[in-house]
Design an enzyme around this catalytic site. Sequence first.
Site, PDB file in Angstrom:
ATOM      1  N   LEU A 163      33.765 -21.982 -39.042  1.00 28.48           N
ATOM      2  CA  LEU A 163      33.737 -23.362 -39.512  1.00 28.48           C
ATOM      3  C   LEU A 163      34.167 -24.320 -38.400  1.00 28.48           C
ATOM      4  CD1 LEU A 163      33.116 -24.748 -42.225  1.00 28.48           C
ATOM      5  CD2 LEU A 163      35.578 -24.800 -42.647  1.00 28.48           C
ATOM      6  N   SER A 164      34.785 -23.782 -37.359  1.00 29.84           N
ATOM      7  CA  SER A 164      35.368 -24.609 -36.310  1.00 29.84           C
ATOM      8  C   SER A 164      34.442 -24.647 -35.093  1.00 29.84           C
ATOM      9  CB  SER A 164      36.741 -24.021 -35.938  1.00 29.84           C
ATOM     10  OG  SER A 164      37.140 -24.392 -34.639  1.00 29.84           O
TER      11      SER A 164
END
Lengths: 214, 226
Positions: free
Chosen positions: A15-16
């Site tokens: 997600l990063s």
Amino acid sequence: MGPLPRTVELFYDVLSPYSWLGFEILCRYKNIWNVHLQLRPSLIAGIMKSSGNKPPALVPSKGKYLTNDIKLLGQHVQVPIRIPKDFFSVILEKGSLSAMRFLTAVNMEHPEMLEKVSRELWMRVWSRAAEKAGMSTEGARALLEKISTPQVKNQLKETTEAACKYGAFGLPVTVAHLDGQTQMLFGSDRMELLAYLLGEKWMGPVPSAVSARL
Amino acid sequence: MGPLPRTVELFYDVLSPYSWLGFEILCRYKNIWNVHLQLRPSLIAGIMKSSGNKPPALVPSKGKYLTNDIKLLGQHVQVPIRIPKDFFSVILEKGSLSAMRFLTAVNMEHPEMLEKVSRELWMRVWSRDEDITEPGSILAAAEKAGMSTEGARALLEKISTPQVKNQLKETTEAACKYGAFGLPVTVAHLDGQTQMLFGSDRMELLAYLLGEKWMGPVPSAVSARL
């Protein structure tokens, strides 16, 4: 026999986007520097909760800044990052729990696949627009079934807690195990400093493996 | 005649240790790269207020992290940074208003002294854990930088004038207009576009955008010309 390779742990979440940048840089250097790279799939939502930190994009001028920062770094680091159309929805609502449990299962049963599968998940979220709801994984049904087992859930929890114990308040976190000391570095922009601590050569984010050996 | 130098603005506050790191790196490269470095003394407190951001140290694990980060970067960048004993008091209570107004006045009347005086203020607060809020402290830094006592005193008297106050305000607002939520902020004026970069850790990216060579935070000017 030469000196033993130093262990470098990379805690990351797909997600990063900054995790993706750090990941690609370390994957390039793992065959150049005398290191043993240990990939540690973690949950950034868990780290935020534990540390009392908040996603940077919640400060409007930070959110605006990082969309441009990610674009520029993508060019410099040569990673095909593109901000998803619905950026906030991706990060705050959709999250990455299933994906990171899946990578945890991959790491437990087929660790040799972890790098490739992680990359494919990043390509889905951060390169092509996230058109599909969620992150389905064709041809991995057996692993997919395991992601809701206690073993996999607990392993992801433990890895995330390990990052928190090192002092993480976000991701990516790189932990360098040096002679006599452990250093935790936060961000994809601490790789040149990592080189310095390892006593290795920094050749920018896209090192040429050939020139490194000349 | 070669290409015109590109303007690179550096917005900074001596209260900000990362600003010192960015400042020293750019001061080294200003004589290597084809750039015109414009130093822009600003008030980090004003930028925080404007953007709704908060000092990172208010998140406990961030505060712990950055004291070690600053120490490591100080070694790597070869800047003698040391965390003051009462870190929170220095940043959150004492601040840097007078110091930044003084640097604003220096920039208005003796811009050639700005780099040295800025450095001496950083050396006080971020290397020797000395005060930078009292008039005597600011005078000491100015004198160490090579200003005469009379010259420094004259400038010190001007720091509460509307002109100096407004100039600091304007510079801080300019940083905010570029999108700043903290310092240091580097603004690169490239052909056809302006890029704002945040942090002392975007200097390699700056080199990439300028089409210049990155030789680490401590470039050897000699080897650059070989």
